[in-house]
Scaffold this motif. Structure first.
Motif, PDB file in Angstrom:
ATOM      1  N   LEU A   1     -83.817  63.201  -8.223  1.00  7.28           N
ATOM      2  CA  LEU A   1     -85.010  62.452  -8.110  1.00  7.28           C
ATOM      3  C   LEU A   1     -84.747  60.995  -7.868  1.00  7.28           C
ATOM      4  O   LEU A   1     -85.402  60.246  -7.100  1.00  7.28           O
ATOM      5  N   GLY A   2     -83.492  60.435  -8.547  1.00  7.22           N
ATOM      6  CA  GLY A   2     -83.196  59.115  -8.355  1.00  7.22           C
ATOM      7  C   GLY A   2     -82.384  58.954  -7.115  1.00  7.22           C
ATOM      8  O   GLY A   2     -83.100  57.915  -6.565  1.00  7.22           O
ATOM      9  N   VAL A   3     -81.733  59.882  -6.372  1.00  7.48           N
ATOM     10  CA  VAL A   3     -81.108  59.892  -5.487  1.00  7.48           C
ATOM     11  C   VAL A   3     -82.388  59.704  -4.138  1.00  7.48           C
ATOM     12  O   VAL A   3     -82.140  58.917  -3.354  1.00  7.48           O
ATOM     13  N   VAL A   4     -83.343  60.402  -4.381  1.00  9.12           N
ATOM     14  CA  VAL A   4     -84.556  60.317  -3.528  1.00  9.12           C
ATOM     15  C   VAL A   4     -85.046  58.909  -3.406  1.00  9.12           C
ATOM     16  O   VAL A   4     -85.149  58.226  -2.143  1.00  9.12           O
ATOM     17  N   LEU A   5     -85.108  58.252  -4.365  1.00  2.00           N
ATOM     18  CA  LEU A   5     -85.669  56.710  -4.297  1.00  2.00           C
ATOM     19  C   LEU A   5     -84.540  55.871  -3.596  1.00  2.00           C
ATOM     20  O   LEU A   5     -85.166  55.043  -2.849  1.00  2.00           O
ATOM     21  N   VAL A   6     -83.175  55.953  -3.819  1.00  2.00           N
ATOM     22  CA  VAL A   6     -82.414  55.002  -2.882  1.00  2.00           C
ATOM     23  C   VAL A   6     -82.386  55.479  -1.487  1.00  2.00           C
ATOM     24  O   VAL A   6     -82.324  54.547  -0.835  1.00  2.00           O
ATOM     25  N   LEU A   7     -82.466  56.734  -1.340  1.00  2.00           N
ATOM     26  CA  LEU A   7     -82.503  57.245   0.135  1.00  2.00           C
ATOM     27  C   LEU A   7     -83.664  56.576   0.608  1.00  2.00           C
ATOM     28  O   LEU A   7     -83.639  56.456   1.945  1.00  2.00           O
ATOM     29  N   LEU A   8     -84.946  56.670  -0.272  1.00  2.00           N
ATOM     30  CA  LEU A   8     -85.888  56.143   0.487  1.00  2.00           C
ATOM     31  C   LEU A   8     -86.008  54.550   1.096  1.00  2.00           C
ATOM     32  O   LEU A   8     -86.511  54.424   1.837  1.00  2.00           O
ATOM     33  N   VAL A   9     -85.405  53.843   0.247  1.00  2.00           N
ATOM     34  CA  VAL A   9     -85.012  52.661   0.638  1.00  2.00           C
ATOM     35  C   VAL A   9     -83.596  52.255   1.688  1.00  2.00           C
ATOM     36  O   VAL A   9     -83.520  51.389   1.936  1.00  2.00           O
ATOM     37  N   GLY A  10     -83.324  53.463   2.135  1.00  2.00           N
ATOM     38  CA  GLY A  10     -82.479  53.528   3.402  1.00  2.00           C
ATOM     39  C   GLY A  10     -80.897  52.869   2.635  1.00  2.00           C
ATOM     40  O   GLY A  10     -80.005  52.764   3.395  1.00  2.00           O
ATOM     41  N   GLN A  11     -80.891  53.412   1.279  1.00  4.90           N
ATOM     42  CA  GLN A  11     -79.319  53.306   0.769  1.00  4.90           C
ATOM     43  C   GLN A  11     -78.907  54.319   0.226  1.00  4.90           C
ATOM     44  O   GLN A  11     -79.631  55.618   0.519  1.00  4.90           O
ATOM     45  N   ILE A  12     -77.857  54.485  -0.226  1.00  2.00           N
ATOM     46  CA  ILE A  12     -77.214  55.687  -1.165  1.00  2.00           C
ATOM     47  C   ILE A  12     -76.474  55.324  -2.228  1.00  2.00           C
ATOM     48  O   ILE A  12     -75.989  54.272  -2.534  1.00  2.00           O
ATOM     49  N   ASP A  13     -76.450  56.327  -3.248  1.00  4.53           N
ATOM     50  CA  ASP A  13     -75.674  56.054  -4.339  1.00  4.53           C
ATOM     51  C   ASP A  13     -74.693  57.367  -4.556  1.00  4.53           C
ATOM     52  O   ASP A  13     -75.178  58.222  -5.136  1.00  4.53           O
ATOM     53  N   LEU A  14     -73.306  56.944  -4.267  1.00  4.43           N
ATOM     54  CA  LEU A  14     -72.554  58.148  -4.551  1.00  4.43           C
ATOM     55  C   LEU A  14     -72.001  58.328  -5.924  1.00  4.43           C
ATOM     56  O   LEU A  14     -71.356  59.210  -6.213  1.00  4.43           O
ATOM     57  N   SER A  15     -72.239  57.355  -6.825  1.00  2.30           N
ATOM     58  CA  SER A  15     -72.070  57.329  -8.044  1.00  2.30           C
ATOM     59  C   SER A  15     -72.800  57.807  -9.039  1.00  2.30           C
ATOM     60  O   SER A  15     -72.396  57.902 -10.212  1.00  2.30           O
ATOM     61  N   VAL A  16     -73.902  58.843  -8.600  1.00  2.00           N
ATOM     62  CA  VAL A  16     -74.746  59.216  -9.826  1.00  2.00           C
ATOM     63  C   VAL A  16     -73.887  60.280 -10.662  1.00  2.00           C
ATOM     64  O   VAL A  16     -74.265  60.493 -11.783  1.00  2.00           O
ATOM     65  N   GLY A  17     -73.008  61.048 -10.198  1.00  2.00           N
ATOM     66  CA  GLY A  17     -72.098  61.875 -10.837  1.00  2.00           C
ATOM     67  C   GLY A  17     -71.447  61.203 -12.082  1.00  2.00           C
ATOM     68  O   GLY A  17     -71.392  61.519 -13.433  1.00  2.00           O
ATOM     69  N   SER A  18     -70.779  60.146 -11.560  1.00  2.00           N
ATOM     70  CA  SER A  18     -70.008  59.573 -12.786  1.00  2.00           C
ATOM     71  C   SER A  18     -70.941  58.752 -13.807  1.00  2.00           C
ATOM     72  O   SER A  18     -70.699  58.814 -14.874  1.00  2.00           O
ATOM     73  N   VAL A  19     -72.044  58.376 -13.077  1.00  4.49           N
ATOM     74  CA  VAL A  19     -72.861  57.471 -14.357  1.00  4.49           C
ATOM     75  C   VAL A  19     -73.398  58.811 -15.144  1.00  4.49           C
ATOM     76  O   VAL A  19     -73.448  58.554 -16.452  1.00  4.49           O
ATOM     77  N   SER A  20     -73.660  59.973 -14.812  1.00  2.00           N
ATOM     78  CA  SER A  20     -74.434  60.990 -15.662  1.00  2.00           C
ATOM     79  C   SER A  20     -73.193  61.386 -16.705  1.00  2.00           C
ATOM     80  O   SER A  20     -73.583  61.489 -17.815  1.00  2.00           O
ATOM     81  N   GLY A  21     -71.843  61.369 -16.278  1.00  2.00           N
ATOM     82  CA  GLY A  21     -70.636  61.874 -16.818  1.00  2.00           C
ATOM     83  C   GLY A  21     -70.634  60.679 -17.939  1.00  2.00           C
ATOM     84  O   GLY A  21     -70.360  60.924 -19.294  1.00  2.00           O
ATOM     85  N   LEU A  22     -70.791  59.226 -17.529  1.00  2.00           N
ATOM     86  CA  LEU A  22     -70.455  58.327 -18.634  1.00  2.00           C
ATOM     87  C   LEU A  22     -71.619  58.259 -19.623  1.00  2.00           C
ATOM     88  O   LEU A  22     -71.253  58.124 -20.898  1.00  2.00           O
ATOM     89  N   ALA A  23     -72.807  58.698 -19.012  1.00  2.00           N
ATOM     90  CA  ALA A  23     -73.975  58.761 -20.176  1.00  2.00           C
ATOM     91  C   ALA A  23     -73.695  59.765 -21.155  1.00  2.00           C
ATOM     92  O   ALA A  23     -74.082  59.605 -22.177  1.00  2.00           O
ATOM     93  N   ALA A  24     -73.406  60.981 -20.748  1.00  2.00           N
ATOM     94  CA  ALA A  24     -73.051  62.038 -21.534  1.00  2.00           C
ATOM     95  C   ALA A  24     -72.080  61.682 -22.720  1.00  2.00           C
ATOM     96  O   ALA A  24     -72.058  61.684 -23.907  1.00  2.00           O
ATOM     97  N   ALA A  25     -70.907  60.972 -22.016  1.00  2.00           N
ATOM     98  CA  ALA A  25     -69.829  60.567 -22.997  1.00  2.00           C
ATOM     99  C   ALA A  25     -70.352  59.584 -23.918  1.00  2.00           C
ATOM    100  O   ALA A  25     -70.041  59.503 -25.199  1.00  2.00           O
ATOM    101  N   VAL A  26     -71.366  58.620 -23.371  1.00  2.00           N
ATOM    102  CA  VAL A  26     -71.775  57.901 -24.525  1.00  2.00           C
ATOM    103  C   VAL A  26     -72.566  58.348 -25.575  1.00  2.00           C
ATOM    104  O   VAL A  26     -72.506  58.019 -26.752  1.00  2.00           O
ATOM    105  N   VAL A  27     -73.531  59.124 -25.169  1.00  2.00           N
ATOM    106  CA  VAL A  27     -74.295  60.045 -26.168  1.00  2.00           C
ATOM    107  C   VAL A  27     -73.320  60.780 -26.934  1.00  2.00           C
ATOM    108  O   VAL A  27     -73.344  60.508 -28.382  1.00  2.00           O
ATOM    109  N   ALA A  28     -72.337  61.519 -26.580  1.00  2.00           N
ATOM    110  CA  ALA A  28     -71.569  62.281 -27.681  1.00  2.00           C
ATOM    111  C   ALA A  28     -70.652  61.129 -28.422  1.00  2.00           C
ATOM    112  O   ALA A  28     -70.595  61.401 -29.551  1.00  2.00           O
TER     113      ALA A  28
END
Lengths: 406, 264
Positions: free
Chosen positions: A79-106
């Motif tokens: 869903l987040g990727v849809v938003l960056v694609l809509l403005v004509g950009q891309i975010d390749l780091s969503v996986g790392s961000v999700s992994g980091l967020a999981a690590a932060v919670v833990a």
């Protein structure tokens, strides 16, 4: 039918609309490349039918409940990727961000003993900060987001390893409310039906109000027949889903959260000034600027939303696994999320797409993965099939775009 | 007669300039697009800015409409100096522009383009009904034949796109309307329609700036001509007194054929 107060061109338009048959409308939309989600929904149904015929276990209620639970974390990221694609950009780091967020919670909840809610907020804050960084660098310095977020992917993967520390893996306690809710939280059947009725009533009332205003303003409006058909279809889809999933465990809380987020983002995109500026910036950045759209602010907001959704997806994934490890948010995550957005019909070229493409796209990808696993086919086959589907999706996207430009 | 203001204008005497440029220069890298340009724009007046390709016309349009910030010189609005940071800011100050490439978003429909950046809202949500109704009324006033206002702009013809861009500029009744090459992509009938529209704008009291290399098209409606040549003002003429040859000479820098002129 129309009062004489309507401007002449509007009267002509209304007359033309009234004489158009449903078949002509379909042909016109096909010609204009305005089919929207129709092809991909058809593809999803086809995939389900094929997988169900090969192995009936695929369509069992229990398996479909699993399918929805598997889809939710990746879907939120998509869903987040849809938003960056809509403005004509891309975010390749969503996986790392999700992994980091999981690590932060833990780390915050297990090692530092913070309350779970605070740990989750900290993880989401990481997403906000990362997105803000991308947004500022991409708009102020004009860095291409492809390379910028590729760099971010590496940096954040490194940070994730350092946050997790030498153990490399942290288990969340099973008795924590967070893990309980994510793993075993399901809407009770009563509540689920209340939600279904509530949604159908609200949607119908809103459509009737809108139609009433359009009638008073002498504007084209949907026919009552179409409105009834639409409402019936919505009620049918929701009822069948709730009734069938209810024969097993039901609809999970995370699934409800994901669908609710899709609805909210859809309303924001279609019905607010922000959403309008997102599509304008993605369609033609210079024109949007000349029209007075705050281009930079719009782009930054999309980067922030994307990274925050990615962080939320990581939090949900951690809850689902009851653990955060070095593999959380690994290589496959970002590819799956971006592929889901594109397969769902959001254009890589910007300006075209819908929040619903995250839902449909992720269902397609997860269905393929789930179905092929049931067939005892290995990862190799899954990669190839998902890749081929992605190639088909991008082909459709490019062909539609090409036809439009000529 | 070059550069001389009209001696005895029979029409209403233009009031003080609404919008004025003083000593404006603009460079793009090493290219000097505008050099020390002075320009006055009045209410109730159609000012035509003409020049050959590369004379700096589009840059001038951009400076007036806030798309470019001048490197030197000042912009005066009602005599007070202003800095126009963006086209949006210019618009809120009553200066609207129709750019040469029209600056429409192809993926948005007509209503979305018309109100882009200035949408009507009810609470937090967009008020589509009001905007759609206004769009039809506005297009009706302009005599436009757009098949549907809910059609993406990319499916429209060149003339229809032009009308959409003009309609957008007129939303919110700006005081100054700048047209950059308004007739370049239009047929004969559509050109006449745009020029009619320009006259109506003048009657309603707008200041209109037409920027074009086709001086002949503009002679029917212009009150005053300013010729740009190589980024400088190469002459200013009263439209009623000037001949096409004079404009052509000023645009190209050729010597004025004075003897032939006097013999006519």
């Amino acid at each position: 039918m129309t009062s004489p107060t309507a401007p002449a061109p509007l009267r002509a338009h209304l007359a033309a609309l009234e004489s158009e048959s449903p078949w002509e409308r379909l042909v016109r939309r096909l010609r204009d490349g305005e089919l929207g989600m129709l092809p991909i929904v058809a593809a999803l149904v086809l995939i389900w039918v094929v997988l169900g015929v090969i192995n009936p276990a695929f369509l069992s209620a229990e398996n479909l409940v699993n399918l929805t639970l598997q889809s939710a974390p990746t879907g939120v990221i998509a869903l987040g990727v849809v938003l960056v694609l809509l403005v004509g950009q891309i975010d390749l780091s969503v996986g790392s961000v999700s992994g980091l967020a999981a690590a932060v919670v833990a780390v915050t909840t297990v090692l530092l003993d913070w309350p779970v809610a605070v740990g989750i907020l900290a993880a989401l804050a990481v997403g906000v900060v990362v997105g803000l960084g991308y947004g500022v660098l991409a708009t102020r310095l004009g860095l291409p987001s492809f390379v910028l977020t590729l760099a971010g992917l590496l940096v954040l993967a490194g940070v994730q390893l350092r946050v997790l520390g030498p153990r490399g893996s942290i288990n969340l306690p099973f008795e924590s409310w967070f893990v309980q809710v994510v793993q075993q939280g399901f809407l009770s059947q009563t509540l689920a039906w209340v939600v279904v009725v509530g949604v159908v009533v609200v949607v119908t009332v809103l459509q009737l109000v809108e139609r009433g205003r359009r009638v008073r303003a002498d504007l084209p409006r949907v026919s009552v027949t179409r409105l009834v058909l639409r409402t019936t279809a919505l009620a049918a889809v929701l009822s069948v889903t709730v009734a069938y999933l209810g024969t097993a465990r039901g609809v999970g809380y995370t699934v409800v959260l994901f669908v609710a987020l899709v609805v909210v983002v859809d309303v924001l995109l279609r019905r607010t000034r922000w959403g309008r500026s997102v599509r304008a910036v993605g369609g033609d950045r210079r024109s949007a600027l000349l029209a007075g759209v705050a281009v930079r602010r719009t782009m930054v907001s999309c980067f922030v939303a994307c990274s925050t959704f990615a962080a939320l997806g990581g939090v949900l994934a951690a809850g689902r696994l009851a653990a955060a490890n070095q593999g959380t948010g690994g290589a496959e995550t970002y590819l799956t999320a971006i592929a889901a957005a594109v397969i769902g019909g959001t254009s890589l070229f910007g300006g075209r797409g819908s929040a619903w493409s995250a839902l449909v796209g992720v269902l397609v990808i997860t269905s393929i993965a789930n179905g092929l696993t049931l067939l005892n086919l290995d990862t190799a086959v899954r990669y190839v099939v998902t890749g081929v589907v992605l190639a088909l999706a991008i082909t459709v996207d490019t062909l539609v775009r090409g036809r439009r430009e000529i | 007669m070059t550069g001389a203001p009209p001696e005895d204008p029979p029409g209403p005497v233009p009031a003080a300039a609404v919008h004025a440029l003083r000593g404006v220069s603009k460079n793009f890298g090493g290219v000097r697009a505008l050099v020390d340009v002075d320009l006055d724009v009045h209410d109730h007046e159609v000012l035509a800015v003409v020049g050959d390709n590369g004379a700096g016309k589009s840059t001038l349009a951009g400076v007036i409409a806030g798309a470019y910030r001048p490197d030197a010189g000042r912009l005066l609005l009602d005599g007070a100096p202003v800095v126009l940071g963006s086209p949006g800011e210019a618009r809120t100050r009553g200066i609207a522009a129709v750019f040469q490439d029209l600056a429409l978003c192809d993926n948005l429909d007509v209503v979305e383009n018309l109100f882009l950046g200035h949408e009507s809202t009810r609470g937090a949500l967009l008020d589509e009904v009001t905007m759609e109704r206004q769009a039809w009324e506005l297009l009706g006033q302009l005599g436009a034949t757009v098949p549907s206002v809910r059609q993406p702009v990319r499916t429209l013809s060149g003339g229809q796109r032009q009308v959409v861009a003009v309609a957008r500029a007129l939303l919110g009744s700006p005081r100054v309307v700048v047209f950059d090459e308004p007739t370049a992509s239009l047929g004969i009938r559509q050109t006449a329609e745009v020029l009619n529209l320009v006259e109506r704008l003048r009657e309603r009291g707008h200041a209109v700036v037409l920027i074009s290399h086709q001086a002949t098209d503009l002679q029917a409606v212009a009150d005053r001509f300013v010729v740009l040549r190589l980024g400088r003002v190469g002459g200013e003429f009263d439209a009623r007194a000037v001949g096409y040859e004079d404009l052509l000479a000023a645009m190209t820098g050729a010597a004025l054929p004075t003897d032939r002129k006097s013999s006519r």
